[in-house]
Structures are given as C-alpha cells and as structure tokens.
Design a protein around this motif. Structure first.
Motif, PDB file in Angstrom:
ATOM      1  N   CYS A  20      -7.765  -6.772  -3.592  1.00  0.00           N
ATOM      2  CA  CYS A  20      -7.144  -5.419  -3.201  1.00  0.00           C
ATOM      3  C   CYS A  20      -6.525  -5.938  -1.866  1.00  0.00           C
ATOM      4  O   CYS A  20      -6.034  -6.900  -1.812  1.00  0.00           O
ATOM      5  CB  CYS A  20      -8.585  -4.484  -2.956  1.00  0.00           C
ATOM      6  SG  CYS A  20      -9.562  -5.176  -1.755  1.00  0.00           S
ATOM      7  N   LEU A  21      -6.340  -4.956  -1.238  1.00  0.00           N
ATOM      8  CA  LEU A  21      -5.586  -4.990   0.141  1.00  0.00           C
ATOM      9  C   LEU A  21      -6.508  -5.697   1.291  1.00  0.00           C
ATOM     10  O   LEU A  21      -6.011  -7.040   1.582  1.00  0.00           O
ATOM     11  CB  LEU A  21      -5.241  -3.589   0.542  1.00  0.00           C
ATOM     12  CG  LEU A  21      -4.170  -3.484   1.818  1.00  0.00           C
ATOM     13  CD1 LEU A  21      -2.991  -4.153   1.619  1.00  0.00           C
ATOM     14  CD2 LEU A  21      -4.111  -2.327   2.383  1.00  0.00           C
ATOM     15  N   GLY A  22      -7.527  -5.372   1.577  1.00  0.00           N
ATOM     16  CA  GLY A  22      -8.092  -5.989   2.683  1.00  0.00           C
ATOM     17  C   GLY A  22      -9.189  -6.825   2.406  1.00  0.00           C
ATOM     18  O   GLY A  22      -9.752  -7.468   3.045  1.00  0.00           O
ATOM     19  N   ASN A  23      -9.634  -6.931   1.170  1.00  0.00           N
ATOM     20  CA  ASN A  23     -10.676  -7.596   0.550  1.00  0.00           C
ATOM     21  C   ASN A  23     -12.235  -7.427   1.545  1.00  0.00           C
ATOM     22  O   ASN A  23     -12.718  -8.138   1.701  1.00  0.00           O
ATOM     23  CB  ASN A  23     -10.787  -8.991   0.688  1.00  0.00           C
ATOM     24  CG  ASN A  23     -11.576 -10.007  -0.293  1.00  0.00           C
ATOM     25  OD1 ASN A  23     -11.816 -10.964   0.319  1.00  0.00           O
ATOM     26  ND2 ASN A  23     -12.357  -9.327  -1.155  1.00  0.00           N
ATOM     27  N   ILE A  24     -12.069  -6.054   1.971  1.00  0.00           N
ATOM     28  CA  ILE A  24     -13.431  -5.682   2.309  1.00  0.00           C
ATOM     29  C   ILE A  24     -13.947  -4.329   1.944  1.00  0.00           C
ATOM     30  O   ILE A  24     -15.199  -3.887   2.223  1.00  0.00           O
ATOM     31  CB  ILE A  24     -13.382  -5.301   3.952  1.00  0.00           C
ATOM     32  CG1 ILE A  24     -12.265  -4.206   4.321  1.00  0.00           C
ATOM     33  CG2 ILE A  24     -13.162  -6.732   4.601  1.00  0.00           C
ATOM     34  CD1 ILE A  24     -12.274  -3.687   5.728  1.00  0.00           C
ATOM     35  N   CYS A  25     -13.358  -3.874   0.908  1.00  0.00           N
ATOM     36  CA  CYS A  25     -13.998  -2.338   0.246  1.00  0.00           C
ATOM     37  C   CYS A  25     -14.020  -2.757  -1.272  1.00  0.00           C
ATOM     38  O   CYS A  25     -15.128  -2.641  -1.854  1.00  0.00           O
ATOM     39  CB  CYS A  25     -13.297  -1.055   0.543  1.00  0.00           C
ATOM     40  SG  CYS A  25     -13.170  -0.951   2.366  1.00  0.00           S
ATOM     41  N   PRO A  44     -10.767   3.469  -0.539  1.00  0.00           N
ATOM     42  CA  PRO A  44     -11.631   4.413   0.023  1.00  0.00           C
ATOM     43  C   PRO A  44     -11.690   4.199   1.400  1.00  0.00           C
ATOM     44  O   PRO A  44     -12.607   4.866   2.235  1.00  0.00           O
ATOM     45  CB  PRO A  44     -13.122   4.158  -0.617  1.00  0.00           C
ATOM     46  CG  PRO A  44     -13.063   2.503  -0.928  1.00  0.00           C
ATOM     47  CD  PRO A  44     -11.425   2.545  -1.117  1.00  0.00           C
ATOM     48  N   TYR A  45     -11.228   3.247   2.107  1.00  0.00           N
ATOM     49  CA  TYR A  45     -11.166   2.914   3.367  1.00  0.00           C
ATOM     50  C   TYR A  45     -11.127   4.037   4.321  1.00  0.00           C
ATOM     51  O   TYR A  45     -11.803   4.194   5.344  1.00  0.00           O
ATOM     52  CB  TYR A  45     -10.177   1.930   3.875  1.00  0.00           C
ATOM     53  CG  TYR A  45     -10.253   1.361   5.106  1.00  0.00           C
ATOM     54  CD1 TYR A  45     -11.065   0.254   5.350  1.00  0.00           C
ATOM     55  CD2 TYR A  45      -9.166   1.470   6.122  1.00  0.00           C
ATOM     56  CE1 TYR A  45     -11.231  -0.214   6.524  1.00  0.00           C
ATOM     57  CE2 TYR A  45      -9.329   1.110   7.473  1.00  0.00           C
ATOM     58  CZ  TYR A  45     -10.530   0.164   7.680  1.00  0.00           C
ATOM     59  OH  TYR A  45     -10.358  -0.700   8.834  1.00  0.00           O
ATOM     60  N   TRP A  46     -10.191   5.094   4.153  1.00  0.00           N
ATOM     61  CA  TRP A  46     -10.134   6.329   4.898  1.00  0.00           C
ATOM     62  C   TRP A  46     -10.969   7.486   4.515  1.00  0.00           C
ATOM     63  O   TRP A  46     -10.899   8.614   4.920  1.00  0.00           O
ATOM     64  CB  TRP A  46      -8.458   6.502   5.166  1.00  0.00           C
ATOM     65  CG  TRP A  46      -7.447   5.449   5.380  1.00  0.00           C
ATOM     66  CD1 TRP A  46      -6.888   4.687   4.274  1.00  0.00           C
ATOM     67  CD2 TRP A  46      -7.598   4.856   6.522  1.00  0.00           C
ATOM     68  NE1 TRP A  46      -6.262   3.689   5.205  1.00  0.00           N
ATOM     69  CE2 TRP A  46      -6.679   4.000   6.476  1.00  0.00           C
ATOM     70  CE3 TRP A  46      -8.259   4.969   7.898  1.00  0.00           C
ATOM     71  CZ2 TRP A  46      -6.260   2.835   7.650  1.00  0.00           C
ATOM     72  CZ3 TRP A  46      -7.860   4.095   8.916  1.00  0.00           C
ATOM     73  CH2 TRP A  46      -6.750   3.061   8.676  1.00  0.00           C
TER      74      TRP A  46
END
Ligand code: 4NP
Length: 152
Positions: A7-12, A122-124
C-alpha cells in the motif's frame, strides 16, 4: 509461494492484509508487506489498524513499515497492490516483463470488483472505515486462499 502486499504507507492496509493472509494460508506460504513511500519506515502499524485486527483475533502489532525495494521483485512470486496509484508506482519499479507480470491489484486477484478493484485508504477515516477495510481484506484474502490452494 511468496506474496508481498503493498500500500502507500505500509501502516494501515497492507499490514492488515499481511496479518489476515498469514492467518488463512497454510505452511509453505511466505507473506510480507511494504509501502511505496518510506515516510513511516520502522514504525509499527497505525493503532487503529492494530486495534481492528486484534478485535478479529489477529496480532499485527509487531510488524514494521518498510518501503518496497527492487530486490522484492526478484524474491516474491506475487505482488498485490491495494489501489491503482500504488499499482502504477510499483509497476514503474519493475525491471522487465517477468517482474511486471508478478504485479496485480489485490481485489482483482480476489475477483471483488467493487470500486475499480481498489481498497480505499482508511488513514483519514474513523474506526468504521478501518472495519470496512478489514471486512474487504478478509473477503479478498479468503478468495485468494481458495485460488492459491486449489489444485485446479
Ligand atoms: P496505508 O495508509 O497506505 O494503508 O498504510 C496510509 C498511511 C499513511 C499515509 C497515507 C496512507 N500518509 O499520508 O502518511
């Protein structure tokens, strides 16, 4: 079979997909995740992602964010991307057709068309967004498990 989810940030999204796939796929499968940006490198997953996973009995708390590397295209057999922008960035890093052929959208592999085969970020969002993403990833992981473990 070695699978990388990106994914983009590899945190979600991709840490959740990694945890869910690990819980479903049998021994012999290697599963890892990465991001296309290094902004969160070394960090554990977002607390909201960890909390949703825990609610469903999966521990992703010890994962650490890392950016995708060119070596990943050699080591992994399949590279599943969470949305079209990630797919474009990942494909741009592939060196040749063989590497490009490993890259696809996670939901397309699962046959879940939805919104252009994209897992929304889902980050935001609030926790309900994380729950929706969890359910989508769980459905997709189940379909991918059936696809990769059937002999046909
Ligand atoms: P992920 O979510 O790609 O699912 O890990 C995001 C994480 C961080 C950011 C964006 C999306 N960010 O902009 O920092």
């Amino acid at each position: 079979m070695k699978i990388l989810v990106v994914c983009l940030g590899n945190i979600c999204r991709s840490p959740l997909a990694e945890g869910i796939l690990k819980s479903k796929l049998p021994e012999g499968f290697v599963i890892d995740s990465a991001g296309t940006i290094s902004l969160h490198e070394g960090e554990n997953p977002d607390k909201r992602a960890t909390s949703i996973a825990k609610k469903h009995g999966i521990d992703i708390s010890k994962q650490r964010s890392r950016p995708i590397t060119t070596e990943d295209f050699e080591y992994f057999d399949r590279i599943y991307c969470m949305d079209l922008s990630v797919l474009e960035d990942v494909i741009s890093l592939a060196k040749n057709d063989e590497q490009r052929a490993k890259v696809s959208l996670f939901l397309e592999e699962a046959g879940i068309e939805g919104n252009n085969y994209e897992v929304f970020d889902p980050y935001w969002s609030e926790m309900d967004g994380f729950e929706k993403v969890y359910q989508l990833l769980d459905d997709a992981s189940e379909a991918i498990k059936i696809k990769l473990t059937s002999n046909s």
